[in-house]
Design a protein around this motif. Sequence first.
Motif, PDB file in Angstrom:
ATOM      1  N   ALA A   1      -9.657 -11.011  -5.212  1.00 46.70           N
ATOM      2  CA  ALA A   1      -9.501  -9.915  -4.537  1.00 46.70           C
ATOM      3  C   ALA A   1      -8.335  -9.661  -5.675  1.00 46.70           C
ATOM      4  N   ASN A   2      -8.625  -7.914  -6.070  1.00 43.76           N
ATOM      5  CA  ASN A   2      -8.041  -7.513  -6.179  1.00 43.76           C
ATOM      6  C   ASN A   2      -6.944  -6.555  -5.597  1.00 43.76           C
ATOM      7  N   PRO A   3      -5.715  -6.569  -5.983  1.00 48.56           N
ATOM      8  CA  PRO A   3      -4.745  -5.388  -6.023  1.00 48.56           C
ATOM      9  C   PRO A   3      -5.165  -3.790  -4.886  1.00 48.56           C
ATOM     10  N   ALA A   4      -4.414  -3.270  -3.774  1.00 52.07           N
ATOM     11  CA  ALA A   4      -5.742  -1.830  -3.923  1.00 52.07           C
ATOM     12  C   ALA A   4      -4.073  -1.254  -4.001  1.00 52.07           C
ATOM     13  N   PRO A   5      -5.338  -0.008  -4.878  1.00 51.95           N
ATOM     14  CA  PRO A   5      -4.277   0.638  -5.224  1.00 51.95           C
ATOM     15  C   PRO A   5      -3.602   1.277  -4.693  1.00 51.95           C
ATOM     16  N   PRO A   6      -1.851   1.765  -4.863  1.00 57.04           N
ATOM     17  CA  PRO A   6      -0.426   2.331  -4.156  1.00 57.04           C
ATOM     18  C   PRO A   6      -1.163   3.391  -4.023  1.00 57.04           C
ATOM     19  N   VAL A   7      -1.996   4.099  -3.643  1.00 55.93           N
ATOM     20  CA  VAL A   7      -2.087   5.180  -2.407  1.00 55.93           C
ATOM     21  C   VAL A   7      -1.608   5.881  -1.309  1.00 55.93           C
ATOM     22  N   THR A   8      -0.760   6.828  -1.582  1.00 58.74           N
ATOM     23  CA  THR A   8      -0.043   7.548  -0.382  1.00 58.74           C
ATOM     24  C   THR A   8      -1.564   8.656   0.525  1.00 58.74           C
ATOM     25  N   PHE A   9      -1.804   8.455   1.000  1.00 56.43           N
ATOM     26  CA  PHE A   9      -2.556   9.026   1.706  1.00 56.43           C
ATOM     27  C   PHE A   9      -1.774  10.438   2.746  1.00 56.43           C
ATOM     28  N   VAL A  10      -2.329  11.706   2.678  1.00 58.20           N
ATOM     29  CA  VAL A  10      -2.285  12.653   3.533  1.00 58.20           C
ATOM     30  C   VAL A  10      -2.717  12.890   4.798  1.00 58.20           C
ATOM     31  N   GLY A  11      -2.301  12.336   6.048  1.00 56.72           N
ATOM     32  CA  GLY A  11      -2.811  12.622   7.446  1.00 56.72           C
ATOM     33  C   GLY A  11      -3.593  13.711   7.800  1.00 56.72           C
ATOM     34  N   ILE A  12      -3.971  14.474   8.889  1.00 58.52           N
ATOM     35  CA  ILE A  12      -5.027  15.596   9.075  1.00 58.52           C
ATOM     36  C   ILE A  12      -3.357  16.079   9.752  1.00 58.52           C
ATOM     37  N   ASN A  13      -2.602  15.551   9.930  1.00 57.23           N
ATOM     38  CA  ASN A  13      -1.515  16.036  10.638  1.00 57.23           C
ATOM     39  C   ASN A  13      -0.154  16.373   9.644  1.00 57.23           C
ATOM     40  N   GLY A  14      -0.961  16.067   7.973  1.00 58.12           N
ATOM     41  CA  GLY A  14       0.840  16.898   7.235  1.00 58.12           C
ATOM     42  C   GLY A  14       1.447  15.239   6.990  1.00 58.12           C
ATOM     43  N   GLU A  15       1.476  14.570   7.960  1.00 56.39           N
ATOM     44  CA  GLU A  15       1.679  12.625   7.766  1.00 56.39           C
ATOM     45  C   GLU A  15       1.472  11.580   6.562  1.00 56.39           C
ATOM     46  N   GLN A  16       2.412  10.781   5.827  1.00 59.47           N
ATOM     47  CA  GLN A  16       2.283  10.552   4.516  1.00 59.47           C
ATOM     48  C   GLN A  16       2.059   9.579   5.047  1.00 59.47           C
ATOM     49  N   ILE A  17       1.502   8.511   4.791  1.00 57.01           N
ATOM     50  CA  ILE A  17       0.670   7.436   5.369  1.00 57.01           C
ATOM     51  C   ILE A  17       0.767   6.918   4.050  1.00 57.01           C
ATOM     52  N   THR A  18       1.985   5.957   4.011  1.00 54.29           N
ATOM     53  CA  THR A  18       1.680   5.020   2.319  1.00 54.29           C
ATOM     54  C   THR A  18       1.397   4.105   2.371  1.00 54.29           C
ATOM     55  N   PRO A  19       1.604   3.000   0.825  1.00 58.84           N
ATOM     56  CA  PRO A  19       1.639   2.002   1.391  1.00 58.84           C
ATOM     57  C   PRO A  19       2.156   0.759   1.072  1.00 58.84           C
ATOM     58  N   ALA A  20       3.678   1.433   1.731  1.00 60.04           N
ATOM     59  CA  ALA A  20       5.040   0.565   2.268  1.00 60.04           C
ATOM     60  C   ALA A  20       5.232   0.665   4.053  1.00 60.04           C
ATOM     61  N   SER A  21       4.174   1.549   4.283  1.00 58.22           N
ATOM     62  CA  SER A  21       3.648   2.101   6.037  1.00 58.22           C
ATOM     63  C   SER A  21       2.656   1.150   6.692  1.00 58.22           C
ATOM     64  N   LEU A  22       1.713   0.553   5.062  1.00 55.68           N
ATOM     65  CA  LEU A  22       0.875  -0.515   5.617  1.00 55.68           C
ATOM     66  C   LEU A  22       1.136  -1.576   4.844  1.00 55.68           C
ATOM     67  N   GLN A  23       1.848  -1.887   4.141  1.00 55.60           N
ATOM     68  CA  GLN A  23       2.499  -3.089   3.856  1.00 55.60           C
ATOM     69  C   GLN A  23       2.551  -4.627   4.391  1.00 55.60           C
ATOM     70  N   GLY A  24       1.715  -5.691   4.381  1.00 57.98           N
ATOM     71  CA  GLY A  24       1.840  -6.565   5.319  1.00 57.98           C
ATOM     72  C   GLY A  24       0.760  -6.701   6.688  1.00 57.98           C
ATOM     73  N   LYS A  25       0.831  -5.662   6.733  1.00 57.61           N
ATOM     74  CA  LYS A  25      -1.077  -5.518   7.393  1.00 57.61           C
ATOM     75  C   LYS A  25      -2.471  -5.456   6.921  1.00 57.61           C
ATOM     76  N   VAL A  26      -3.446  -5.971   7.671  1.00 60.16           N
ATOM     77  CA  VAL A  26      -4.619  -6.010   7.213  1.00 60.16           C
ATOM     78  C   VAL A  26      -4.830  -4.386   7.152  1.00 60.16           C
ATOM     79  N   VAL A  27      -5.668  -3.829   6.422  1.00 55.77           N
ATOM     80  CA  VAL A  27      -5.951  -2.289   6.402  1.00 55.77           C
ATOM     81  C   VAL A  27      -7.692  -2.179   5.845  1.00 55.77           C
ATOM     82  N   MET A  28      -7.825  -1.364   7.390  1.00 53.76           N
ATOM     83  CA  MET A  28      -9.567  -1.056   5.977  1.00 53.76           C
ATOM     84  C   MET A  28      -9.575   0.326   5.890  1.00 53.76           C
ATOM     85  N   VAL A  29     -10.077   0.799   4.634  1.00 49.95           N
ATOM     86  CA  VAL A  29      -9.916   2.211   3.990  1.00 49.95           C
ATOM     87  C   VAL A  29     -11.383   2.631   4.426  1.00 49.95           C
ATOM     88  N   ASN A  30     -12.065   3.278   4.898  1.00 53.46           N
ATOM     89  CA  ASN A  30     -12.785   3.926   5.315  1.00 53.46           C
ATOM     90  C   ASN A  30     -13.317   5.354   4.470  1.00 53.46           C
TER      91      ASN A  30
END
Length: 169
Positions: free
Chosen positions: A31-60
């Motif tokens: 298992a390699n670490p996921a890149p520390p990417v901050t995604f920009v949501g369709i409404n302009g919101e920031q989806i940060t690595p910190a907001s996903l921390q400690g969760k199982v995440v699917m990035v599609n």
Amino acid sequence: MTSSRAWIKPALAAAVLAGIGLTAYFSLNSANPAPPVTFVGINGEQITPASLQGKVVMVNFWATSCATCVKEMPQMVDTYNKYKAKGLEFVAVAMQEDRPDYVLNFAETRQLPFKVALDVKGDAAKAYGDVKMTPTTFVIDKQGRIIKRYVGEPEFPALHQLLEKALQG
């Protein structure tokens, strides 16, 4: 005349092949670490690595023009709905070439229940290993490690088993 050491070459070859096989296995399955990417949501919101921390995440990574992406999306929705209460997060990242208005329309008309992001500059796709094929889906464990990469539509029963295991851990 046969040598009493005739077994050395085949044994050496077998050892080398076993070593190559083990190296390949561990490099493909570690298992390699996921890149520390901050995604920009369709409404302009920031989806940060910190907001996903400690969760199982699917990035599609997907596109509105990708027939397989559109076909698999209802099953992605079902998968998210099945596991969100157990802690699954899902980020659908529209590829750089996808028009934001198309993505917004797709997300609204299909009532996508998870986070939808735009990768307008292609930075997220680059960070995830220069993703070019859609759909490409990453499963990230609670420790922030990529535990599986699917190129194309995943086999959903196997994906569900992987998610159940990851969500327990």
